[in-house]
Enzyme design. Structure first.
Site, PDB file in Angstrom:
ATOM      1  N   CYS A   1       0.798  -1.236   0.000  1.00 55.78           N
ATOM      2  CA  CYS A   1       0.000   0.000   0.000  1.00 55.78           C
ATOM      3  C   CYS A   1       0.830   1.284   0.000  1.00 55.78           C
ATOM      4  O   CYS A   1       0.280   2.370  -0.169  1.00 55.78           O
ATOM      5  CB  CYS A   1      -0.958  -0.009   1.188  1.00 55.78           C
ATOM      6  SG  CYS A   1      -1.712  -1.629   1.422  1.00 55.78           S
TER       7      CYS A   1
ATOM      8  N   HIS B   1      -3.663   7.661   5.881  1.00 54.93           N
ATOM      9  CA  HIS B   1      -3.720   6.381   5.173  1.00 54.93           C
ATOM     10  C   HIS B   1      -5.134   5.840   5.411  1.00 54.93           C
ATOM     11  O   HIS B   1      -5.784   5.382   4.488  1.00 54.93           O
ATOM     12  CB  HIS B   1      -2.654   5.425   5.697  1.00 54.93           C
ATOM     13  CG  HIS B   1      -2.613   4.127   4.944  1.00 54.93           C
ATOM     14  ND1 HIS B   1      -2.423   4.063   3.582  1.00 54.93           N
ATOM     15  CD2 HIS B   1      -2.757   2.841   5.359  1.00 54.93           C
ATOM     16  CE1 HIS B   1      -2.453   2.800   3.185  1.00 54.93           C
ATOM     17  NE2 HIS B   1      -2.655   2.034   4.241  1.00 54.93           N
TER      18      HIS B   1
ATOM     19  N   HIS C   1      -9.752   1.656  -0.873  1.00 52.86           N
ATOM     20  CA  HIS C   1      -8.307   1.478  -0.755  1.00 52.86           C
ATOM     21  C   HIS C   1      -7.797   0.935  -2.072  1.00 52.86           C
ATOM     22  O   HIS C   1      -8.075  -0.211  -2.427  1.00 52.86           O
ATOM     23  CB  HIS C   1      -7.992   0.508   0.388  1.00 52.86           C
ATOM     24  CG  HIS C   1      -6.531   0.413   0.689  1.00 52.86           C
ATOM     25  ND1 HIS C   1      -5.566   1.140   0.030  1.00 52.86           N
ATOM     26  CD2 HIS C   1      -5.851  -0.343   1.595  1.00 52.86           C
ATOM     27  CE1 HIS C   1      -4.377   0.857   0.525  1.00 52.86           C
ATOM     28  NE2 HIS C   1      -4.514  -0.044   1.468  1.00 52.86           N
TER      29      HIS C   1
END
Lengths: 352, 83, 402
Positions: free
Chosen positions: C163, C296, C331
């Site tokens: 990520c 995040h 995401h």
């Protein structure tokens, strides 16, 4: 930008792990797939952690550990890894279950181990290293990108050393698929006669090679990397020559200062033509030895080449198993390799 | 429980452990075998795969998987409910 | 030659996500609280109607038409091309042969959207399966499809650190410029939804069956999304010729490793803390100089408390405004750093603060809460963007107003 190679760790098809005398005995393998000669991993990795590591992760971790052990460094200032294919075995396991079990009853272990950065991540976890950690995954530039990142970090001055390396594996699945692309020779070719076989294709290889690079020189360094350059999809042989010559000019190295060239001849006739042409022009009169007959062809094979070059410079001689004609002392080595005529790389090393 | 121990060792790739050496009451997580959250997820699938039992509430996990004995008790309880 | 204090500027941005096919559309959605999360429509999976995702609302055919690439290539590459092309055209750099230009991309599973279909046949019979579906499986192959179409060949590479991938590609590109190896770089990342990742994340039981609620006390997990985000970075000498066009500077960055667990973040957010602290140190800024944090903020129990704890440790006693735009875009894994870099660059240029959707109860143990209202009236000088991933890879970027 320079970097000193202070230590190495290498797992390959040859007997390279454990720092035996450089290629004193060569391994012969037949077929079109060269498998690594692997150590007993439990000597390096706690059994509790080994269970979460597939083969490629064990290879990468062990090569990295061997390198750090040789350097006497417990925790490097940065970890940079290159892998073109990533963790194929776990990817294949998860995919297979997903397909065959119709997405039911799947478990996480293979999935979490399949991500490309697992190798670098597991090294950090084992060492409890909180520093910079990066993973490059660009085909035939994966290792070179990792090296470049490492050399930039050293030049930036916030680290004294960087653990940089690459690892790629062959699995039954990947070999079957890549074979269908015609990458490999048919039938039983011994790696020792790779270059005598004029059929198309090469032999598949795999390996893990790690280096501890430092900004400053120290006793017992293998060599210094004077320069690194990559170029992508050159239009023709003229561009290849031009790139090589301007690289050497930029790092102030004259052609006749090079004692040895290590070339990425793969046994594939079409691809190897470039080495032949360059060998007759830019590199005319400079001794050259190949290396892919030792480790096979794979996108990060340059890791093996760098290991070999460093070892030759450290000892000053080419192992007799590789060549007996070149007798002069080797102080400057140029590595030139290309992967499928797409990813070309040049590395210059000198004695220090 | 002997079978369950073998299944646990296989599912979690605990190559270094002899199933018979796992104590019935030995804690599986944190201490004892030192399993972690990923192992818990694997055990949930093991329950489903081998015993056709779905752990509906993930929060029950720590209780159910505390030891081989608690796992066996949970399995017995839920298998008899299904029958 | 390396110049440590050389400035690196953002000259162009490009994005495609579930909330819009380009920058203008995404900004409109952010301002109007329009999330892109909904039922799965494209993937053939048993999780359809169970797991919500954030899909880009264009088919491969439409993406192909817009980009000039083939419809038959990986969606990951098609998304990448859409955003990279927009960024490149936005920068409007002269097609000068003297500008050393690089393309540094990132993704997590390459062309897996196509390969997973190949494997369905291959596992039954190794002679079956169309090779055209796996020829661009590798992460780097996806990058090359786009680099070739853009005509960039001076330097091309790909990073994959889960990520944090595209945050890492962005600051690797910035460093290449500071080392005088490049004059211009398009950097960021891309990822398409695949059954592989959907099932993978599902086995970890960190997917929310409803639209995610980042930084909410009762959050239940993340929603996977797809998309791509790129920024065009230029050196000082190139920037000098395009002052009005610039978005801002990349003034800080840092990559640190949590080294706690393969997938879970440490409770005290060690890696996150080090990444944010390091980015601040490089930029020469104090924590109190940060005006907005693009979190995040995936919406998982673990990430949000870990990231929140790290923020508390670093910023206390006063906290900047913050929000997670993953509440809009889902995401997007390898693309998230790039997409959020675009949002951050727009934030320092136009003073935007984005809302954190569906926040009902802020995390009780943290002394701050995410913003829930879109704002554009306060001056935003410095934005911190966080990207934390599996393998403990934590990266933070700081964008500053000119």
């Amino acid at each position: 930008m320079k970097a000193y190679i202070h230590a190495t760790g290498n797992i390959s098809a040859q007997k390279t792990f454990g720092h035996p005398p450089l290629l004193q005995v060569l391994v012969e393998q037949s077929g079109n797939r060269m498998r690594c000669t692997e150590p007993d991993y439990s000597a390096f990795i706690d059994v509790k952690m080994i269970r979460r590591m597939s083969r490629i992760i064990k290879m990468g971790v062990a090569a990295a550990m061997e390198c750090l052990q040789e350097a006497g460094v417990k925790n490097p200032d940065a970890i940079v890894t290159g892998t073109a294919y990533g963790c194929l075995e776990d990817t294949g396991i998860f995919l297979k279950k997903m397909v065959q079990q119709n997405e039911e009853m799947l478990t996480p272990t293979a999935f979490i181990q399949s991500t490309h950065n697992t190798i670098g991540g597991q090294i950090a976890l084992l060492l409890q290293c909180h520093r910079y950690n990066n993973t490059f995954v660009h085909r035939g530039f994966s290792f070179e990108s990792a090296l470049l990142d490492a050399m930039m970090l050293l030049e930036e001055g916030n680290v004294n050393n960087v653990l940089a390396g690459s690892v790629d594996e062959i699995t039954d699945i990947s070999h079957a698929i890549l074979s269908r692309f015609g990458l490999y020779k048919n039938g039983n070719v011994s790696n020792n006669s790779l270059y005598n076989d004029i059929s198309g294709g090469s032999i598949a290889g795999e390996g893990a090679a790690f280096f501890l690079l430092t900004r400053d020189p120290s006793k017992n360094d293998y060599a210094v990397i004077d320069g690194l350059h990559t170029f992508y999809k050159p239009a023709n042989i003229i561009e290849v020559s031009g790139q090589i010559l301007s690289f050497l000019e930029n790092i102030s190295c004259k052609i006749d200062e090079i004692d040895l060239i290590i070339i990425g001849k793969s046994g594939d006739e079409a691809g190897d033509a470039i080495y032949t042409q360059i060998g007759q022009s830019v590199f005319a009169n400079i001794p050259a030895i190949p290396y892919k007959n030792l480790c096979g062809e794979y996108p990060t094979s340059n890791g093996f080449a760098l290991w070999l070059a460093a070892g030759i410079i450290k000892s000053g001689n080419i192992p007799s198993t590789l060549n007996t004609a070149i007798t002069k002392k080797i102080k400057r080595v140029l590595i030139y390799n290309h992967y499928q005529n797409i990813h070309h790389s040049l590395l210059l090393l000198s004695a220090c | 429980m002997a079978d369950l121990k073998k299944q646990i060792v296989e599912q979690l790739n605990l190559q270094h452990i002899n199933p018979e050496s796992i104590g019935d009451d030995q804690p599986l997580f944190v201490e004892g075998l030192g399993l972690d959250s990923i192992d818990a997820l694997e055990l949930i699938v093991l329950l489903q795969k081998q015993y056709n039992i779905k752990l509906n509430n993930a929060e029950d996990g720590p209780k159910v998987f505390r030891s081989v004995k608690t796992m066996a008790e949970y399995i017995t309880a839920h298998q008899s409910q299904q029958a | 030659m390396y110049t440590s204090n050389a400035a690196v500027y953002i000259a162009g941005v490009g994005i495609i996500s579930a909330i819009g096919n380009n920058t203008k559309a995404c900004l409109h959605a952010l301002e109007h609280y329009e999330a892109g999360i909904g039922p799965i429509t494209s993937l053939l999976t048993i999780h359809k109607n169970i797991l919500p995702v954030a899909e880009v609302k264009l088919s491969n055919k439409e993406l192909a038409e817009a980009t000039g690439l083939s419809e038959k290539i990986s969606r990951t590459a098609l998304l990448s091309m859409m955003a990279a092309k927009e960024a490149w055209e936005d920068a409007g750099l002269p097609h000068s042969k003297n500008l050393r230009t690089g393309f540094i991309s990132a993704n997590s599973v390459g062309g897996m959207d196509m390969s997973e279909n190949f494997f369905a046949e291959f596992f039954n019979n190794p002679a079956r399966g169309k090779l055209s579906q796996v020829v661009n499986h590798e992460c780097g192959a996806v990058t090359e499809l786009v680099a070739d179409k853009l005509g960039i060949k001076h330097y091309v590479s790909t990073i994959s650190t889960a990520c944090s991938s595209s945050a890492n590609s962005i600051f690797f590109a910035a460093r290449l410029i500071k080392h005088n190896l490049l004059d211009v770089a398009i950097a960021g990342g891309t990822d398409a939804l695949t059954k592989f990742t959907l099932n993978g994340f599902n086995t970890l039981q960190i997917l929310d069956k409803d639209p995610c609620t980042p930084f909410d006390e009762n959050r239940k997990g993340l929603n996977l999304g797809e998309g791509a985000g790129y920024i065009v970075l230029v050196s000082e000498s190139v920037a000098n010729e395009m002052k009005d066009k610039l978005y801002g500077k990349l003034s800080g960055y840092c990559n640190a490793n949590d080294a706690h667990h393969q997938t879970a973040s440490s409770p005290d957010g060690a890696g996150s803390f080090l990444a944010m602290k390091g980015a601040l140190a490089l930029s020469g800024l104090k924590a109190s100089d940060i005006d907005y944090i693009n979190l995040h903020g995936t919406g998982t129990y673990n990430n949000d408390i870990s990231e929140g704890t790290a923020i508390q440790r670093l910023f206390e006693p006063t906290y900047p405004k913050m929000s997670s735009t993953k509440s809009f875009t889902g995401h997007t894994l390898g693309a998230s750093g790039g997409i959020e870099a675009v949002f951050s660059a727009l934030s320092v240029k136009h003073n935007f603060i984005y809302p954190n959707l569906r926040l009902h109860t802020p995390i009780q143990s943290l002394p701050f809460a995410a913003e829930t209202v879109f704002q554009k009236n306060e001056k935003i000088n410095h934005v911190l963007s966080n990207s934390f991933g599996f393998g403990g890879n934590c990266s933070s970027l700081i964008f500053s107003k000119l």
